[in-house]
Design a protein around this motif. Structure first.
Motif, PDB file in Angstrom:
ATOM      1  N   THR A 203      -8.144  -1.582  38.881  1.00 52.26           N
ATOM      2  CA  THR A 203      -9.496  -1.135  39.231  1.00 52.26           C
ATOM      3  C   THR A 203      -9.680   0.245  38.640  1.00 52.26           C
ATOM      4  OG1 THR A 203      -9.082  -2.182  41.354  1.00 52.26           O
ATOM      5  CG2 THR A 203     -11.117  -0.894  41.171  1.00 52.26           C
ATOM      6  N   GLY A 204      -9.975   0.331  37.383  1.00 55.63           N
ATOM      7  CA  GLY A 204     -10.128   1.646  36.789  1.00 55.63           C
ATOM      8  C   GLY A 204     -10.322   1.523  35.304  1.00 55.63           C
ATOM      9  N   TYR A 205     -10.551   2.664  34.699  1.00 53.65           N
ATOM     10  CA  TYR A 205     -10.963   2.689  33.299  1.00 53.65           C
ATOM     11  C   TYR A 205      -9.843   2.340  32.320  1.00 53.65           C
ATOM     12  CZ  TYR A 205     -15.429   4.497  34.789  1.00 53.65           C
ATOM     13  OH  TYR A 205     -16.663   4.614  35.370  1.00 53.65           O
ATOM     14  N   LEU A 206      -8.594   2.499  32.732  1.00 48.98           N
ATOM     15  CA  LEU A 206      -7.499   2.236  31.795  1.00 48.98           C
ATOM     16  C   LEU A 206      -6.930   0.829  31.918  1.00 48.98           C
ATOM     17  CD1 LEU A 206      -5.581   5.636  32.071  1.00 48.98           C
ATOM     18  CD2 LEU A 206      -7.189   4.910  30.311  1.00 48.98           C
ATOM     19  N   LYS A 207      -7.533   0.012  32.773  1.00 50.78           N
ATOM     20  CA  LYS A 207      -6.996  -1.347  32.939  1.00 50.78           C
ATOM     21  C   LYS A 207      -7.101  -2.100  31.610  1.00 50.78           C
ATOM     22  CE  LYS A 207     -11.026  -3.943  34.304  1.00 50.78           C
ATOM     23  NZ  LYS A 207     -11.718  -4.745  35.256  1.00 50.78           N
ATOM     24  N   ASN A 208      -6.197  -2.999  31.406  1.00 49.97           N
ATOM     25  CA  ASN A 208      -6.192  -3.775  30.158  1.00 49.97           C
ATOM     26  C   ASN A 208      -5.487  -5.098  30.432  1.00 49.97           C
ATOM     27  OD1 ASN A 208      -3.209  -3.471  29.446  1.00 49.97           O
ATOM     28  ND2 ASN A 208      -3.841  -1.359  29.779  1.00 49.97           N
ATOM     29  N   THR A 209      -5.536  -5.991  29.477  1.00 51.40           N
ATOM     30  CA  THR A 209      -5.010  -7.343  29.693  1.00 51.40           C
ATOM     31  C   THR A 209      -3.536  -7.325  30.063  1.00 51.40           C
ATOM     32  OG1 THR A 209      -6.613  -8.087  28.080  1.00 51.40           O
ATOM     33  CG2 THR A 209      -4.855  -9.629  28.621  1.00 51.40           C
ATOM     34  N   PHE A 210      -2.792  -6.419  29.451  1.00 50.47           N
ATOM     35  CA  PHE A 210      -1.361  -6.320  29.722  1.00 50.47           C
ATOM     36  C   PHE A 210      -1.116  -5.964  31.196  1.00 50.47           C
ATOM     37  CE2 PHE A 210       2.925  -5.557  28.407  1.00 50.47           C
ATOM     38  CZ  PHE A 210       3.010  -6.128  27.145  1.00 50.47           C
ATOM     39  N   HIS A 332      -5.092  14.953  37.363  1.00 51.93           N
ATOM     40  CA  HIS A 332      -6.240  14.564  36.528  1.00 51.93           C
ATOM     41  C   HIS A 332      -6.137  13.150  36.000  1.00 51.93           C
ATOM     42  CE1 HIS A 332      -7.159  19.038  35.456  1.00 51.93           C
ATOM     43  NE2 HIS A 332      -7.004  18.824  36.742  1.00 51.93           N
ATOM     44  N   HIS A 333      -4.911  12.751  35.583  1.00 51.74           N
ATOM     45  CA  HIS A 333      -4.771  11.419  34.962  1.00 51.74           C
ATOM     46  C   HIS A 333      -5.161  10.300  35.929  1.00 51.74           C
ATOM     47  CE1 HIS A 333      -0.953  12.694  36.704  1.00 51.74           C
ATOM     48  NE2 HIS A 333      -0.539  11.451  36.752  1.00 51.74           N
ATOM     49  N   MET A 334      -4.917  10.512  37.226  1.00 47.51           N
ATOM     50  CA  MET A 334      -5.258   9.463  38.201  1.00 47.51           C
ATOM     51  C   MET A 334      -6.783   9.370  38.394  1.00 47.51           C
ATOM     52  SD  MET A 334      -2.225   9.964  40.987  1.00 47.51           S
ATOM     53  CE  MET A 334      -0.522  10.223  40.431  1.00 47.51           C
ATOM     54  N   TRP A 335      -7.438  10.534  38.478  1.00 48.95           N
ATOM     55  CA  TRP A 335      -8.898  10.546  38.669  1.00 48.95           C
ATOM     56  C   TRP A 335      -9.603  10.041  37.415  1.00 48.95           C
ATOM     57  CZ3 TRP A 335     -10.290  10.954  43.498  1.00 48.95           C
ATOM     58  CH2 TRP A 335      -9.474  11.670  44.380  1.00 48.95           C
ATOM     59  N   ASN A 336      -9.027  10.426  36.295  1.00 47.77           N
ATOM     60  CA  ASN A 336      -9.536   9.995  35.006  1.00 47.77           C
ATOM     61  C   ASN A 336      -9.601   8.462  34.933  1.00 47.77           C
ATOM     62  OD1 ASN A 336     -10.278  10.878  32.480  1.00 47.77           O
ATOM     63  ND2 ASN A 336      -8.252  10.468  31.632  1.00 47.77           N
ATOM     64  N   HIS A 337      -8.534   7.849  35.417  1.00 51.91           N
ATOM     65  CA  HIS A 337      -8.465   6.381  35.435  1.00 51.91           C
ATOM     66  C   HIS A 337      -9.407   5.807  36.494  1.00 51.91           C
ATOM     67  CE1 HIS A 337      -7.048   2.311  35.886  1.00 51.91           C
ATOM     68  NE2 HIS A 337      -6.530   2.552  37.067  1.00 51.91           N
ATOM     69  N   THR A 341     -13.663   9.680  32.627  1.00 50.80           N
ATOM     70  CA  THR A 341     -13.363  11.016  32.097  1.00 50.80           C
ATOM     71  C   THR A 341     -14.301  12.093  32.670  1.00 50.80           C
ATOM     72  OG1 THR A 341     -14.656  10.353  30.195  1.00 50.80           O
ATOM     73  CG2 THR A 341     -12.273  10.388  29.892  1.00 50.80           C
ATOM     74  N   ASP A 342     -15.458  11.649  33.155  1.00 52.04           N
ATOM     75  CA  ASP A 342     -16.382  12.621  33.765  1.00 52.04           C
ATOM     76  C   ASP A 342     -16.196  12.683  35.291  1.00 52.04           C
ATOM     77  OD1 ASP A 342     -17.228  10.039  34.180  1.00 52.04           O
ATOM     78  OD2 ASP A 342     -19.376  10.503  34.016  1.00 52.04           O
ATOM     79  N   TRP A 343     -14.945  12.435  35.730  1.00 56.82           N
ATOM     80  CA  TRP A 343     -14.694  12.346  37.179  1.00 56.82           C
ATOM     81  C   TRP A 343     -15.074  13.623  37.924  1.00 56.82           C
ATOM     82  CZ3 TRP A 343     -11.144  15.697  39.375  1.00 56.82           C
ATOM     83  CH2 TRP A 343     -10.225  16.304  38.508  1.00 56.82           C
ATOM     84  N   LYS A 344     -15.016  14.742  37.223  1.00 57.87           N
ATOM     85  CA  LYS A 344     -15.338  16.000  37.916  1.00 57.87           C
ATOM     86  C   LYS A 344     -16.803  16.032  38.357  1.00 57.87           C
ATOM     87  CE  LYS A 344     -11.649  18.827  36.125  1.00 57.87           C
ATOM     88  NZ  LYS A 344     -11.146  19.656  35.081  1.00 57.87           N
ATOM     89  N   ASN A 345     -17.631  15.225  37.682  1.00 57.06           N
ATOM     90  CA  ASN A 345     -19.031  15.135  38.111  1.00 57.06           C
ATOM     91  C   ASN A 345     -19.209  14.122  39.237  1.00 57.06           C
ATOM     92  OD1 ASN A 345     -19.721  16.847  36.032  1.00 57.06           O
ATOM     93  ND2 ASN A 345     -19.939  15.145  34.574  1.00 57.06           N
ATOM     94  N   LYS A 346     -18.153  13.362  39.502  1.00 56.51           N
ATOM     95  CA  LYS A 346     -18.300  12.263  40.467  1.00 56.51           C
ATOM     96  C   LYS A 346     -17.643  12.543  41.812  1.00 56.51           C
ATOM     97  CE  LYS A 346     -18.667   8.624  37.001  1.00 56.51           C
ATOM     98  NZ  LYS A 346     -17.916   7.646  36.228  1.00 56.51           N
ATOM     99  N   ILE A 347     -16.720  13.474  41.834  1.00 54.82           N
ATOM    100  CA  ILE A 347     -16.093  13.788  43.130  1.00 54.82           C
ATOM    101  C   ILE A 347     -15.859  15.295  43.238  1.00 54.82           C
ATOM    102  CG2 ILE A 347     -13.671  13.396  42.377  1.00 54.82           C
ATOM    103  CD1 ILE A 347     -13.514  11.975  45.307  1.00 54.82           C
TER     104      ILE A 347
END
Ligand code: NAD
Ligand code: ZN
Length: 359
Positions: A203-210, A332-337, A341-347
């Motif tokens: 559940t996040g931006y870095l998810k991928n098929t693998f 940062h890497h966890m929020w980023n995912h 990448t604009d997580w600072k505007n979201k939380i």
């Protein structure tokens, strides 16, 4: 830039594989100063497994009590200094225990070859020299520490892993018989670490098929262990949980963890709450971020009649919650995912504090 990960070199799985450990180690015994170091969870002292540890006369065996606290940089430095002073550089380090012992073994394997305190190497790719051969034998399943490229340590300024390709085990021995004795609550908390790894990695931006392929299978296995009619601590479920933990570790390795883990690091740092237990306390309140996952988690809690503490925040001070939020937001890497990448505007920090106050 795509992640490029090293895997565990060798893996053996099955009931009774622990009995193969001596033959597995045989070919490595001639390296360095020709002795092995076994780091064994103190729980096994005086138990049958301790008698089966294949230590030879020249080897060192440390029984380590992991209950007072999670592994620390001081603890690793002290163990490393003792080993080097008494016998020199070992041919290999073998960790037999839960995530704490596995991380101690991984960190020690690096630190017997790297000078100075392990504090210097907390972070990504800071380790200077390849460590010695190391083997992980999990006795609880869920953290994925058996497969991950990090050895999580709490130091004086941060809780952060020694993270590099050399951290990864050369060999793991997955013997489901070893996890049969895990107390019920611990079995649930640690197993839920895998469940949460998968929900977050998928559940996040870095998810991928693998990461999804490993994650889906791991979640299926978690459901069989914690939700289906045949759930519970049975021999077949121990096998499933052991594989779920491994797959969950790979799912997050190819993606990333998210909000729960960021908050969990904050809680562990400030209060010393153990990783898997902290995750359960926190995940219980993250329906805004993982609605389906949290609903199913609550069902698993009910089904297995597990105690998850409520209203824990009533005893916290604002300064403590502030510190937890700072530690969480530094990941940062966890929020980023989780949020992009604009997580600072979201939380905001206030929102993170509010999440803690809900607990
Ligand atoms: P643990 O190693 O902290 O052990 C928890 C308890 O279970 C201890 O009391 C231990 O003595 C006991 N125990 C272990 N095996 C047992 C058995 N077979 N029977 C009965 N009791 C047993 O537990 P954990 O939850 O596996 O590990 C948590 C640690 O893992 C934390 O330090 C956390 O930071 C770390 N971790 C590491 C990673 C990683 O990728 N490296 C990932 C997640 C968590
Ligand atoms: Zn975790």
């Amino acid at each position: 830039m795509f992640k490029n990960f090293k895997s565990v070199d060798k893996c053996t799985f099955g009931r009774g594989t622990f009995n193969q450990l001596d033959s597995i180690l045989a070919e490595k015994r001639g390296e360095n100063d020709k002795f092995m170091v076994f780091v064994v969870d103190n729980y096994f002292k005086g138990k049958e497994l301790a008698n089966k540890v294949p230590a030879h006369a020249e080897d060192m065996v440390f029984f380590v009590d992991v209950d007072p606290h999670e592994p620390t940089t001081d603890q690793i430095d002290e163990l490393r200094d003792t080993i080097l002073a008494q016998k020199g550089i070992p041919a290999g380090i073998i960790g037999i225990g839960g995530g704490s012992i596995l991380d101690i073994a991984k960190a020690l394997a690096l630190m017997v070859k790297n000078e100075g305190s392990s504090q210097l190497y907390q972070g990504l790719n800071l380790v200077k020299k390849e460590g010695v051969y190391h083997v992980g034998v999990p006795t609880i399943s869920g953290t994925g520490a058996e497969v991950s490229m990090t050895a999580v340590l709490t130091g004086p300024v941060k809780k952060l892993g020694l993270k590099c390709d050399w951290t990864v085990f050369n060999q793991i021995v997955l013997d489901p018989e070893l996890i049969a004795s895990v107390p019920r609550n611990q079995w649930f908390y640690t197993g839920m670490d895998t469940y949460i790894h998968c929900i977050e990695s998928m559940t996040g931006y870095l998810k991928n098929t693998f990461s999804e392929a490993y994650g889906y299978k791991s979640l299926d296995l978690c459901r069989e262990v914690y939700l289906h009619d045949s759930c519970g601590q049975t021999a077949i479920n121990d096998e499933k949980l052991m594989v779920a933990s491994y797959f969950g570790g790979l799912s997050l390795t190819y993606s990333e963890v998210g909000v729960c883990h960021a908050l969990s690091y904050g809680m562990s740092y400030v209060f010393g709450t153990r990783h898997c237990f902290a995750n359960c306390i926190i995940f219980d309140h993250l329906e805004d971020y993982y609605p389906e996952g949290v609903r199913e988690f609550k069902e698993m809690v009910r089904k297995n009649d597990i105690f998850i503490p409520q209203n824990v925040s009533k005893d916290w001070t604002d300064a403590e919650v502030d510190k937890m939020a700072d530690v969480a937001l530094a990941l940062h890497h966890m929020w980023n995912h989780a949020l992009g990448t604009d997580w600072k505007n979201k939380i905001t920090k206030e929102q993170v504090k509010d999440l803690y106050w809900r607990m």
